[in-house]
Design a protein around this motif. Structure first.
Motif, PDB file in Angstrom:
ATOM      1  N   LEU A  62      52.466-111.117   7.433  1.00  0.00           N
ATOM      2  CA  LEU A  62      53.258-109.895   7.158  1.00  0.00           C
ATOM      3  C   LEU A  62      52.279-109.331   5.943  1.00  0.00           C
ATOM      4  CD1 LEU A  62      56.985-110.236   7.505  1.00  0.00           C
ATOM      5  CD2 LEU A  62      55.594-108.983   8.963  1.00  0.00           C
ATOM      6  N   VAL A  63      52.023-110.237   5.130  1.00  0.00           N
ATOM      7  CA  VAL A  63      51.064-109.872   3.825  1.00  0.00           C
ATOM      8  C   VAL A  63      49.648-109.455   4.532  1.00  0.00           C
ATOM      9  CG1 VAL A  63      49.952-110.813   1.798  1.00  0.00           C
ATOM     10  CG2 VAL A  63      52.473-111.035   2.225  1.00  0.00           C
ATOM     11  N   ALA A  64      49.135-110.148   5.216  1.00  0.00           N
ATOM     12  CA  ALA A  64      47.598-109.766   5.880  1.00  0.00           C
ATOM     13  C   ALA A  64      47.679-108.349   6.798  1.00  0.00           C
ATOM     14  CB  ALA A  64      47.302-110.942   6.826  1.00  0.00           C
ATOM     15  N   PHE A  65      48.783-108.216   7.206  1.00  0.00           N
ATOM     16  CA  PHE A  65      49.120-106.836   7.963  1.00  0.00           C
ATOM     17  C   PHE A  65      49.471-105.729   7.056  1.00  0.00           C
ATOM     18  CE2 PHE A  65      48.971-109.209  11.767  1.00  0.00           C
ATOM     19  CZ  PHE A  65      47.991-108.706  12.404  1.00  0.00           C
ATOM     20  N   ASP A  66      49.353-106.033   5.557  1.00  0.00           N
ATOM     21  CA  ASP A  66      49.475-105.053   4.509  1.00  0.00           C
ATOM     22  C   ASP A  66      51.155-104.760   4.530  1.00  0.00           C
ATOM     23  OD1 ASP A  66      48.520-103.583   2.560  1.00  0.00           O
ATOM     24  OD2 ASP A  66      48.545-101.696   3.707  1.00  0.00           O
ATOM     25  N   THR A 104      53.503-106.141   2.208  1.00  0.00           N
ATOM     26  CA  THR A 104      53.237-107.011   1.183  1.00  0.00           C
ATOM     27  C   THR A 104      54.703-107.263   0.670  1.00  0.00           C
ATOM     28  OG1 THR A 104      51.231-106.292   0.360  1.00  0.00           O
ATOM     29  CG2 THR A 104      52.441-107.405  -1.199  1.00  0.00           C
ATOM     30  N   ARG A 105      55.490-106.363   0.528  1.00  0.00           N
ATOM     31  CA  ARG A 105      56.861-106.731  -0.140  1.00  0.00           C
ATOM     32  C   ARG A 105      57.697-107.542   0.961  1.00  0.00           C
ATOM     33  NH1 ARG A 105      59.780-101.945  -2.787  1.00  0.00           N
ATOM     34  NH2 ARG A 105      58.199-102.783  -4.175  1.00  0.00           N
ATOM     35  N   ALA A 106      57.703-107.214   2.218  1.00  0.00           N
ATOM     36  CA  ALA A 106      58.207-107.713   3.151  1.00  0.00           C
ATOM     37  C   ALA A 106      57.711-109.363   3.335  1.00  0.00           C
ATOM     38  CB  ALA A 106      58.303-106.988   4.545  1.00  0.00           C
ATOM     39  N   LEU A 135      59.807-111.230  -7.925  1.00  0.00           N
ATOM     40  CA  LEU A 135      58.815-110.513  -8.109  1.00  0.00           C
ATOM     41  C   LEU A 135      58.415-109.644  -6.834  1.00  0.00           C
ATOM     42  CD1 LEU A 135      56.406-113.264  -9.729  1.00  0.00           C
ATOM     43  CD2 LEU A 135      57.227-111.117 -10.851  1.00  0.00           C
ATOM     44  N   ALA A 136      59.093-109.703  -5.747  1.00  0.00           N
ATOM     45  CA  ALA A 136      58.608-108.896  -4.654  1.00  0.00           C
ATOM     46  C   ALA A 136      59.489-107.771  -4.745  1.00  0.00           C
ATOM     47  CB  ALA A 136      58.816-109.657  -3.098  1.00  0.00           C
ATOM     48  N   LEU A 137      60.621-107.900  -5.047  1.00  0.00           N
ATOM     49  CA  LEU A 137      61.539-106.699  -5.482  1.00  0.00           C
ATOM     50  C   LEU A 137      61.250-105.698  -6.472  1.00  0.00           C
ATOM     51  CD1 LEU A 137      65.071-108.632  -4.858  1.00  0.00           C
ATOM     52  CD2 LEU A 137      63.817-106.890  -3.378  1.00  0.00           C
ATOM     53  N   MET A 138      60.479-106.399  -7.515  1.00  0.00           N
ATOM     54  CA  MET A 138      59.860-105.548  -8.453  1.00  0.00           C
ATOM     55  C   MET A 138      58.535-105.191  -8.509  1.00  0.00           C
ATOM     56  SD  MET A 138      61.370-107.399 -12.028  1.00  0.00           S
ATOM     57  CE  MET A 138      60.632-108.902 -11.796  1.00  0.00           C
ATOM     58  N   ALA A 139      57.914-105.280  -7.294  1.00  0.00           N
ATOM     59  CA  ALA A 139      56.491-104.717  -7.220  1.00  0.00           C
ATOM     60  C   ALA A 139      56.611-103.191  -6.774  1.00  0.00           C
ATOM     61  CB  ALA A 139      56.008-105.313  -5.829  1.00  0.00           C
ATOM     62  N   GLN A 140      55.543-102.879  -7.556  1.00  0.00           N
ATOM     63  CA  GLN A 140      54.876-101.411  -7.644  1.00  0.00           C
ATOM     64  C   GLN A 140      54.447-101.113  -6.390  1.00  0.00           C
ATOM     65  OE1 GLN A 140      56.223 -99.201  -9.842  1.00  0.00           O
ATOM     66  NE2 GLN A 140      57.215-100.922 -11.289  1.00  0.00           N
ATOM     67  N   PRO A 141      54.386 -99.880  -5.974  1.00  0.00           N
ATOM     68  CA  PRO A 141      55.434 -98.547  -6.082  1.00  0.00           C
ATOM     69  C   PRO A 141      56.617 -98.751  -5.734  1.00  0.00           C
ATOM     70  CG  PRO A 141      53.739 -98.178  -4.370  1.00  0.00           C
ATOM     71  CD  PRO A 141      53.483 -99.543  -4.694  1.00  0.00           C
TER      72      PRO A 141
END
Length: 154
Positions: free
Chosen positions: A74-78, A80-82, A129-135
């Motif tokens: 999922l991160v590789a397919f952009d 990131t948060r998921a 950290l995933a929940l606090m990621a920007q934007p």
């Protein structure tokens, strides 16, 4: 290594291997010169019977690894948060399995307590950290902004 009367090597460690009659021989209190084996972690046996196929015997570690691989995909397919949430959830699931299941196979690396704390802390940190990621963070902790301003401005 000295041998006994039967020609078998005599193990000289704190509590040696049992003899032919099943009695342990206490020969010396010193640590052995050569380590022959290490203790298996608590819960480190097979998670399924020995006649089951290999993937079935190690299903807990396969669940965690497959979920982490899905998160990396999922991160590789952009996404990131998921993806990071899936990776963190996989580690938290590993901690839960280590806590509840008596045998978890190769998921048992250290003692039960150490494994639970390690998987749990890393999984929780990744999820937070995933929940606090920007934007657009889904979780905002008010004092973190003040802490950042205090450390950067001074």
């Amino acid at each position: 290594m000295p041998a006994d009367e039967s020609g078998e090597p005599q193990v000289r460690d704190a509590i040696s291997a049992p003899d032919a009659q099943g009695r342990t021989r206490r020969i010396t209190r010193r640590f052995p010169l050569f380590t022959r084996d290490t203790a298996r972690p608590e819960g480190g046996g097979r998670a399924a019977p020995g006649d089951a196929p290999a993937p079935a015997r190690q299903w807990p570690v396969l669940v965690v690894l497959c979920a982490a691989a899905l998160g990396l995909l999922l991160v590789a397919f952009d996404l990131t948060r998921a993806g990071l949430l899936v990776i963190g959830a996989a580690l938290l699931a590993g901690a839960a399995m280590r806590w509840t299941l008596p045998g978890v196979g190769m998921l048992a690396v250290r003692s039960r307590f150490t494994d639970i704390v390690t998987y749990g802390v890393l999984g929780l940190a990744i999820v937070l950290l995933a929940l606090m990621a920007q934007p657009r963070p889904l979780l905002q902790i008010p004092f973190l902004k003040d802490t950042l301003h205090f450390t950067v401005s001074n």
